[in-house]
Motif scaffolding. Sequence first.
Motif, PDB file in Angstrom:
ATOM      1  N   LEU A   1       4.698   7.260   8.181  1.00 19.17           N
ATOM      2  CA  LEU A   1       4.374   6.666   6.878  1.00 19.17           C
ATOM      3  C   LEU A   1       4.914   7.467   5.712  1.00 19.17           C
ATOM      4  CD1 LEU A   1       0.707   5.565   7.560  1.00 19.17           C
ATOM      5  CD2 LEU A   1       2.695   4.081   7.231  1.00 19.17           C
ATOM      6  N   THR A   2       4.982   8.770   5.870  1.00 23.94           N
ATOM      7  CA  THR A   2       5.446   9.600   4.753  1.00 23.94           C
ATOM      8  C   THR A   2       6.934   9.919   4.850  1.00 23.94           C
ATOM      9  OG1 THR A   2       4.776  11.614   5.938  1.00 23.94           O
ATOM     10  CG2 THR A   2       3.181  10.624   4.395  1.00 23.94           C
ATOM     11  N   GLY A   3       7.570   9.480   5.925  1.00 23.92           N
ATOM     12  CA  GLY A   3       9.000   9.703   6.074  1.00 23.92           C
ATOM     13  C   GLY A   3       9.387  11.106   6.445  1.00 23.92           C
TER      14      GLY A   3
ATOM     15  N   LEU B   1       0.845  -1.191   0.000  1.00 22.95           N
ATOM     16  CA  LEU B   1       0.000   0.000   0.000  1.00 22.95           C
ATOM     17  C   LEU B   1       0.878   1.237   0.000  1.00 22.95           C
ATOM     18  CD1 LEU B   1      -2.620  -1.015   2.700  1.00 22.95           C
ATOM     19  CD2 LEU B   1      -2.894  -1.110   0.233  1.00 22.95           C
ATOM     20  N   SER B   2       0.424   2.240  -0.705  1.00 21.74           N
ATOM     21  CA  SER B   2       1.154   3.512  -0.673  1.00 21.74           C
ATOM     22  C   SER B   2       0.890   4.185   0.670  1.00 21.74           C
ATOM     23  CB  SER B   2       0.684   4.418  -1.812  1.00 21.74           C
ATOM     24  OG  SER B   2      -0.630   4.860  -1.563  1.00 21.74           O
ATOM     25  N   ALA B   3       1.665   5.196   0.972  1.00 25.58           N
ATOM     26  CA  ALA B   3       1.469   5.944   2.220  1.00 25.58           C
ATOM     27  C   ALA B   3       0.074   6.551   2.265  1.00 25.58           C
ATOM     28  CB  ALA B   3       2.525   7.044   2.350  1.00 25.58           C
ATOM     29  N   GLU B   4      -0.402   7.038   1.116  1.00 23.03           N
ATOM     30  CA  GLU B   4      -1.736   7.636   1.074  1.00 23.03           C
ATOM     31  C   GLU B   4      -2.821   6.609   1.371  1.00 23.03           C
ATOM     32  OE1 GLU B   4       0.533   8.204  -1.426  1.00 23.03           O
ATOM     33  OE2 GLU B   4       1.056  10.208  -0.713  1.00 23.03           O
TER      34      GLU B   4
ATOM     35  N   LEU C   1      -1.142  12.057  13.682  1.00 23.62           N
ATOM     36  CA  LEU C   1      -0.142  12.867  12.976  1.00 23.62           C
ATOM     37  C   LEU C   1       1.253  12.250  13.080  1.00 23.62           C
ATOM     38  CD1 LEU C   1      -1.350  16.475  13.835  1.00 23.62           C
ATOM     39  CD2 LEU C   1      -1.589  15.228  11.670  1.00 23.62           C
ATOM     40  N   ARG C   2       1.553  11.636  14.222  1.00 23.31           N
ATOM     41  CA  ARG C   2       2.832  10.943  14.391  1.00 23.31           C
ATOM     42  C   ARG C   2       2.912   9.776  13.399  1.00 23.31           C
ATOM     43  NH1 ARG C   2       2.637  11.382  19.429  1.00 23.31           N
ATOM     44  NH2 ARG C   2       1.441   9.518  19.874  1.00 23.31           N
ATOM     45  N   ARG C   3       1.817   9.041  13.268  1.00 21.29           N
ATOM     46  CA  ARG C   3       1.781   7.911  12.330  1.00 21.29           C
ATOM     47  C   ARG C   3       1.892   8.406  10.884  1.00 21.29           C
ATOM     48  NH1 ARG C   3       3.510   3.253  11.361  1.00 21.29           N
ATOM     49  NH2 ARG C   3       2.059   1.817  10.405  1.00 21.29           N
TER      50      ARG C   3
END
Length: 161
Positions: free
Chosen positions: A155-157, A8-11, A149-151
């Motif tokens: 996920l987005t680096g 899965l993508s980050a989105e 928001l931390r997650r």
Amino acid sequence: MTEEEPRLSAEEMIERLEPSLSLRRRIRAVAALVAGLAGTVFVSALWWSEPGPLPGRTHLAFALFTVFCLAWAGYGGWLLTRRVPLFATDRVIAGWIGLVASTVTTAVLAVVAEQRGAGLELALGVGGLFVAVALVLVVRAHARRAALLRRLRELTGQEEA
């Protein structure tokens, strides 16, 4: 040879963490919108249909209740128009509306009870309970938003600022 699971993508991961508007959120948004509008109509109609001149504190109370109802209607409308993940922003806003409304209502009731010379302890006790519950909800909403928001950053680096 083993088949790899689709990645899965980050989105896509973010969408799964916090869907933009689930059925549950839609129902909450519509309920807030309808209750806010109905409350505004009811309080305004009651306010303007009162016979004779009203004391200043009565005008203030009606105005505050009208503002609280409009805040809930605005919140419901805002929530219905969101098409992006909210990351619990909706919970934070609802918590703050509840905290402000319960605090102001408690203060108004305490002033009225003090002026009448009766029931101050009851007004402060019940109002304090509502304020405490609203405060717990605000703290929980902020904690949930911070976790999401931390997650998202994980996920987005992105690095924390």
